[in-house]
Design an enzyme around this catalytic site. Structure first.
Site, mmCIF file in Angstrom:
data_model
loop_
_atom_site.group_PDB
_atom_site.id
_atom_site.type_symbol
_atom_site.label_atom_id
_atom_site.label_comp_id
_atom_site.label_asym_id
_atom_site.label_seq_id
_atom_site.Cartn_x
_atom_site.Cartn_y
_atom_site.Cartn_z
ATOM 1 N N ASP A 263 0.774 -1.239 0.000
ATOM 2 C CA ASP A 263 0.000 0.000 0.000
ATOM 3 C C ASP A 263 0.806 1.291 0.000
ATOM 4 O O ASP A 263 0.705 2.090 0.929
ATOM 5 C CB ASP A 263 -0.960 -0.005 1.185
ATOM 6 C CG ASP A 263 -1.890 -1.185 1.129
ATOM 7 O OD1 ASP A 263 -2.235 -1.590 0.017
ATOM 8 O OD2 ASP A 263 -2.251 -1.695 2.185
ATOM 9 N N THR A 264 1.593 1.488 -1.036
ATOM 10 C CA THR A 264 2.128 2.814 -1.304
ATOM 11 C C THR A 264 0.959 3.784 -1.365
ATOM 12 O O THR A 264 -0.100 3.424 -1.865
ATOM 13 C CB THR A 264 2.828 2.797 -2.675
ATOM 14 O OG1 THR A 264 3.933 1.923 -2.583
ATOM 15 C CG2 THR A 264 3.289 4.182 -3.095
#
Lengths: 450, 450
Positions: A263-264
């Site tokens: 989850d950038t």
């Protein structure tokens, strides 16, 4: 100001490659108009990662996207520029323990947190980035400060100010510029530490299986006197024929990179003057090698922002998420920005995701190509061209697209009371890494009274 | 095999911008042909930096270019691939105490050496890079090893192998992969230490002048109650109006970055099978901030290599040199590679240097744009199309172009006894940072007998 989430139909398109299934979501043109004069305008689109978002986690992801949008809009309403607003959104996303950025980032092989972040200003076209940065709570703040310092011109003795700093040097620079250090213990959360322990255990098991397989292979080779496969480049014995260097059994011990910890986070903003900015922040892959830098720090790969210019009819802002190496090799943020200069934004983005990402010759050897983008493009135009007296408005088209199972996004304009959030998913039957989902909407912003 | 350095005329072209003067060097088509059958073929073009090369230093620079070419050709003759050959050339260039790469690199603010390097393989399109790497004699070896390891597929537990490592993590990875550590004291040379001391003294003087100016300004401001200029992005008081943050007087104390110590090195190679590779290595700017990473480590910026493909009629390899920040913002290596897919390589490169580098909107605020490139493109064709029996040959076009005062290059084919070297200079009257020099040649390589 009009805004509408324009999802009206979903269709599966035949694609050039049999591997690719494209999901097209038609974007409706807005049908109503409510002008609010005298207010500051602007728009923000954020995401909390392209990966897999279970229903149980969806609520928290939507909540952090909502807060991030609100922070950005508060900045815009206070008259801040796009870079400040996008930084405010990113700080909120980094501070969430659920996202893989800032607080709660993935831990590397040594159990440390090393973050990448970057920001780009569409007006000055300046860029600031940090890579493998430890000990700073909000890496995007350092990136933004690098961008800002870079705009002040040369340093004493004619030195060129840096735009990209890594590791210990980046940390020292941040502290020297008044950004407080954060003890590493604070950034690791209960969730990230638990994930680290699970991943470490999986890695040990995988390495044990790999060692067993190698020994088995050696025994077979010495029996069969088989010839060894050499690496094409370095000439050393290659493990390529082992699949994932240890055969299919090791896949059982795959890390959690593909299940939510990819989850950038990112955001794209347009301010009331039509200036765009984009930013991205990431903790990188779980159990990455210390010093590994991914797309979030790399120019053209993690984010892109470019105001309208002589050769660019539209202002564009892009932020990417997903497997860093895939996003780097395709320079995806810049690629999307270039493509968005053609008339149909939706078609341009879909074709870019299909041909320049999934179908990229640079990723031909990959089993699946995992990534997602949020994009925004704007141009000045009259809402009702026939009414020549009408003030020009800012037309903002916003889209998100992903090849991962899902992507959580939020968006808001300065006139909205609260942000809208959405978890975009590939349709049933579509294969992650081989299919594209694309959705978005349109929003008209009327210039404030001067 | 035919080879000829094709400089036949120099003309000054009018350019679109009054700031730009283009120097065109017409490349002659070869007129003679001497085929040597049964030998391995290939071609290498190297450079020892785009900057300023005094006549007194010219001999040593030419000498190291010659040795670098020979090392690459020895590899090709031994049947090595393009990536191995380009690495061998770079190692020779890094080992020279005169170049700003590896041994003898510029020292940073703390008196340490931190190197950037990268390599790209045109066949696999894989890339390996290191940034801010200390304690390794040949940074390009680590970049090449990263590229090689990346080609072996995933690591245990499905982890994606890194393609870009920085700082301490990069050093650890290198040592863990059998690349020996080098004590920092060995890499600094008498020259680099002396330059560091001179630069440090200049910096101290510049900072003293800057402090005096700031105090003077403060006194004036308190007298005049003048309004302060704020930074557009961070809102803090801006020093932009001071010129180089300390006025023109500080320019007297400019560092030696513009006088020979800008010497990033690079090489481009095509092997007997027509595979291309490119590499670049740099010690970065003198007195750079620790952790600063420049173009030599960055994908698309420092080097590019791409074999002929479905959409690319030519194989291309590019390596860049000059001011890192300028080369990064323009993603110059990839930009040149894309441009070289049009018919006229010379014209394509000239236009790229004029429009996408000097004239780039991304560098609009710069006084001068400093950089240089070496490029190579090849395609298979018949030397005498009318003779259908003739074996297809590899046509190699090679060019160098720079906006700096000078650029030292060397080139050689596998059939040559020794390398040719040349110091390319801007013509008298041309202004560095605003003018382009471009030169090159053509070489036909006949495929070896199988």
């Amino acid at each position: 100001m009009i805004m509408e989430k324009g999802i009206s139909s979903v269709e599966v398109l035949p694609s050039k490659s049999s591997q690719v299934t494209a999901v097209k979501v038609v974007v409706k043109e807005p049908e109503t108009k409510q002008t609010q004069r005298g207010k500051r305008v602007g728009f923000v689109l954020v995401h909390a990662g392209a990966g897999y978002h279970s229903e149980s986690k969806a609520k928290e992801y939507k909540h952090v996207c909502k807060r991030a949008c609100q922070k950005a809009i508060e900045k815009l309403q206070a008259g801040a520029l796009a870079t400040d607003a996008v930084t405010a959104a990113l700080i909120e996303l980094e501070d969430s323990p659920f996202t893989n950025a800032g607080m709660g980032s993935n831990l590397n092989l040594l159990g440390e947190i090393e973050c990448d972040a970057s920001i780009m200003d569409g007006k000055s076209l300046n860029f600031g980035a940090v890579g493998a940065l430890s000990g700073i709570k909000n890496p995007v703040s350092v990136a933004n400060r690098l961008l800002c310092e870079g705009q002040k011109g040369k340093l004493s003795a004619g030195r060129i100010p840096p735009c990209f700093l890594v590791g210990e040097g980046a940390f020292r620079w941040a502290v020297d510029h008044g950004i407080p250090a954060c003890p590493p213990g604070i950034m690791a959360t209960r969730f990230s530490l638990a994930a680290f322990k699970r991943n470490k255990r999986k890695l040990e098991l995988a390495e044990r299986v790999e060692t067993d397989l190698i020994q088995l292979k050696k025994r077979r080779q010495s029996n069969e006197k088989g010839s060894r496969v050499m690496c094409r480049t370095c000439g050393r014995p290659s493990k390529a024929n082992d699949g994932s260097r240890g055969g299919d059994q090791i896949e059982l011990y795959s890390l959690e990179n593909d299940s939510g910890t990819l989850d950038t986070v990112g955001a794209v903003v347009v301010d009331q003057e039509g200036n765009v900015a984009a930013a991205v922040s990431s903790g990188g892959l779980a159990l990455k090698h210390p010093g590994r830098v991914g797309q979030a720090a790399l120019y053209g790969c993690g984010c892109w922002a470019e105001n309208t210019g002589a050769h660019t009819p539209y202002s564009t802002a892009v932020s990417t998420s997903g497997c860093g190496e895939h996003l780097v090799r395709t320079i995806l943020a810049r690629e999307c920005s270039c493509a968005l200069q053609t008339e149909d934004a939706h078609q341009a983005l879909l074709e870019t995701m299909q041909n320049k990402f999934i179908g990229s010759p640079f990723l031909a050897s990959e089993d699946g190509v995992l990534g997602g983008v949020i994009v925004l493009r704007s141009c000045r135009c009259s809402a009702e061209p026939e009414l020549s007296q009408e003030k020009p408005t800012l037309l903002v088209e916003f889209l998100w697209s992903h090849t991962t199972e899902s992507m959580c996004v939020g968006y808001m304009s300065a006139q909205d009371g609260k942000a809208k959030t959405h978890i975009s998913r590939l349709p049933p039957g579509a294969v992650a890494g081989q299919s594209v989902a694309i959705e978005g909407g349109v929003c008209r912003l009327e210039s404030p009274e001067s």
